[in-house]
Design a protein around this motif. Sequence first.
Motif, mmCIF file in Angstrom:
data_model
loop_
_atom_site.group_PDB
_atom_site.id
_atom_site.type_symbol
_atom_site.label_atom_id
_atom_site.label_comp_id
_atom_site.label_asym_id
_atom_site.label_seq_id
_atom_site.Cartn_x
_atom_site.Cartn_y
_atom_site.Cartn_z
ATOM 1 N N ALA A 56 1.147 -1.391 0.269
ATOM 2 C CA ALA A 56 0.325 0.524 -0.107
ATOM 3 C C ALA A 56 1.115 1.098 -0.015
ATOM 4 N N MET A 57 2.005 1.536 0.674
ATOM 5 C CA MET A 57 2.947 2.520 0.878
ATOM 6 C C MET A 57 3.594 2.341 -0.682
ATOM 7 N N CYS A 58 3.974 1.478 -1.202
ATOM 8 C CA CYS A 58 4.903 1.777 -2.557
ATOM 9 C C CYS A 58 3.526 2.280 -3.035
ATOM 10 N N LEU A 59 2.403 1.956 -3.752
ATOM 11 C CA LEU A 59 1.592 2.213 -4.301
ATOM 12 C C LEU A 59 0.644 3.725 -4.133
ATOM 13 N N THR A 60 1.042 4.183 -3.363
ATOM 14 C CA THR A 60 0.858 5.396 -2.604
ATOM 15 C C THR A 60 1.756 6.469 -3.019
ATOM 16 N N PHE A 61 3.356 6.112 -2.994
ATOM 17 C CA PHE A 61 4.453 6.947 -3.320
ATOM 18 C C PHE A 61 4.306 6.961 -4.928
ATOM 19 N N LEU A 62 3.700 5.715 -5.530
ATOM 20 C CA LEU A 62 4.408 5.864 -7.013
ATOM 21 C C LEU A 62 2.875 7.153 -7.693
ATOM 22 N N ASP A 63 1.907 6.671 -6.868
ATOM 23 C CA ASP A 63 0.542 7.983 -7.221
ATOM 24 C C ASP A 63 1.054 9.516 -6.258
ATOM 25 N N THR A 64 1.814 9.082 -6.150
ATOM 26 C CA THR A 64 2.058 10.893 -6.004
ATOM 27 C C THR A 64 3.447 11.413 -6.483
ATOM 28 N N PHE A 65 3.928 10.016 -6.634
ATOM 29 C CA PHE A 65 5.502 10.667 -7.377
ATOM 30 C C PHE A 65 5.168 10.847 -9.146
ATOM 31 N N PHE A 66 4.284 10.223 -9.718
ATOM 32 C CA PHE A 66 3.613 10.382 -11.379
ATOM 33 C C PHE A 66 2.813 11.857 -10.598
ATOM 34 N N SER A 67 1.909 11.727 -9.862
ATOM 35 C CA SER A 67 0.640 13.341 -9.618
ATOM 36 C C SER A 67 1.494 14.594 -9.738
ATOM 37 N N ALA A 68 2.105 14.550 -9.228
ATOM 38 C CA ALA A 68 3.530 15.758 -9.071
ATOM 39 C C ALA A 68 4.104 15.482 -9.771
ATOM 40 N N GLU A 69 4.574 14.749 -10.522
ATOM 41 C CA GLU A 69 4.986 14.218 -11.708
ATOM 42 C C GLU A 69 6.441 15.209 -11.843
ATOM 43 N N ASP A 70 7.189 14.730 -10.562
ATOM 44 C CA ASP A 70 8.530 14.590 -10.051
ATOM 45 C C ASP A 70 9.700 13.899 -11.478
ATOM 46 N N SER B 6 3.332 -10.064 -7.273
ATOM 47 C CA SER B 6 2.437 -10.422 -9.131
ATOM 48 C C SER B 6 2.406 -8.934 -9.985
ATOM 49 N N GLY B 7 3.549 -8.013 -10.282
ATOM 50 C CA GLY B 7 4.221 -7.175 -10.819
ATOM 51 C C GLY B 7 3.223 -6.302 -10.407
ATOM 52 N N ILE B 8 2.363 -6.303 -9.571
ATOM 53 C CA ILE B 8 1.564 -4.668 -8.776
ATOM 54 C C ILE B 8 2.470 -3.245 -8.896
ATOM 55 N N LEU B 9 3.360 -3.048 -8.417
ATOM 56 C CA LEU B 9 4.374 -1.970 -8.456
ATOM 57 C C LEU B 9 4.796 -2.029 -10.231
ATOM 58 N N GLY B 10 5.180 -2.744 -10.681
ATOM 59 C CA GLY B 10 5.876 -2.234 -11.973
ATOM 60 C C GLY B 10 4.922 -1.892 -12.544
ATOM 61 N N ILE B 11 3.230 -2.145 -12.938
ATOM 62 C CA ILE B 11 1.887 -2.569 -13.316
ATOM 63 C C ILE B 11 1.655 -1.485 -13.156
ATOM 64 N N ALA B 12 1.175 -0.514 -12.198
ATOM 65 C CA ALA B 12 0.955 0.668 -11.323
ATOM 66 C C ALA B 12 2.799 1.809 -11.930
ATOM 67 N N ALA B 13 3.266 1.428 -12.673
ATOM 68 C CA ALA B 13 4.315 3.046 -12.741
ATOM 69 C C ALA B 13 3.519 2.830 -14.245
ATOM 70 N N LEU B 14 3.483 1.683 -14.574
ATOM 71 C CA LEU B 14 3.417 2.227 -16.136
ATOM 72 C C LEU B 14 2.048 2.900 -16.566
ATOM 73 N N LEU B 15 1.126 2.431 -15.937
ATOM 74 C CA LEU B 15 -0.102 2.549 -16.113
ATOM 75 C C LEU B 15 -0.505 4.559 -15.593
ATOM 76 N N LEU B 16 0.708 4.592 -14.106
ATOM 77 C CA LEU B 16 0.702 6.496 -14.174
ATOM 78 C C LEU B 16 1.725 7.311 -14.881
ATOM 79 N N ALA C 37 4.744 5.803 -16.267
ATOM 80 C CA ALA C 37 6.050 5.644 -16.756
ATOM 81 C C ALA C 37 6.231 4.556 -18.208
ATOM 82 N N GLU C 38 7.664 4.565 -19.008
ATOM 83 C CA GLU C 38 7.958 4.862 -20.426
ATOM 84 C C GLU C 38 8.240 2.898 -20.016
ATOM 85 N N SER C 39 8.322 2.565 -19.122
ATOM 86 C CA SER C 39 9.030 0.833 -19.952
ATOM 87 C C SER C 39 9.615 0.303 -18.303
#
Length: 318
Positions: free
Chosen positions: A163-177, A195-205, A207-209
């Motif tokens: 959960a914390m990793c997903l929240t970090f990713l959302d904030t990271f990409f939303s803020a366009e850091d 499950s690939g959840i973090l890599g997939i979340a980053a791509l949906l938010l 990430a390039e690859s």
Amino acid sequence: MPENALNPAKWLQVSLDCTPADVDPLEEALLEAGAVSVTLGDAADQPLLEPGPGETPLWEALTVTALFDLADSGAMAEAVIAAVRETVGRLGEPAERLLATLKAEELEDEVWERSWMSHFKAMPFGQRLWVVPSWDKETREDAVELRLDPGLAFGTGTHPTTAMCLTFLDTFFSAEDYSSFRESPPTVIDFGCGSGILGIAALLLGAESALAVDIDPQALTATRENARLNEVDDRLNCVDIPELKGREADLVVANILAGPLIELASQLSALVRPGGHLVLSGVLADQSQAVRQAYLDHGIELQCDMLEDWCCLHGRRV
């Protein structure tokens, strides 16, 4: 006449909490009582390290769940429970402790096969990101939805570390850091992908690859399937650890455990390109200082976010 007399339950689900030492005799007792299946589950949300060759680790606290076919056997639930109590009662010293945790639930036909669906709901992380089961059809305006069902590998967002990793990713990409250090979208390495959840979340938010890495073949199978489900399989590649040699990414995430994170500090730090970001999770509060020191020795100063007893550490390689 009982309320369910004309539409009797088809199945009885019986569960008992136990320790690893209890598993084999308890399973035998439940099968002797007529169980058609016996499964094991984690009773305390305890993460497990990847087993070594020949090892079959179990959680320290388990729930053993048995399924009984009432329709075929013609038995009543009360009779089955009595049989369970009798067979478990023969186990000697553990019997009283085991029976004190006994729970039983009658299920209608086929409900048991997908009963977990009622317990796995869509979950928000940060401002935009949602983890949504495949059967959820609700429309969420402006949401980034990651479709994921419980399956072979750990990682659906329910544990604080994920959960914390997903929240970090959302904030990271939303803020366009990421735009502050590269004109194009960032590349990602999901180390210990589960499950690939973090890599997939980053791509949906945005990430390039992404590269997904895990030593468990089931995890890689689950990751490929989840990437396909979320239509990012053309941007996510599953690779073996040796294939990471010489590679760098703008964002490296590793949600494993403190011991491996410390052991892998040199390797994980080297995967982060200069100016890139590192996110580590699976760390208990009293382990965080040792993990932080291990990465400080490699030039990455980590900050800590906390949820319950767990830490998510994140920092930037200078």
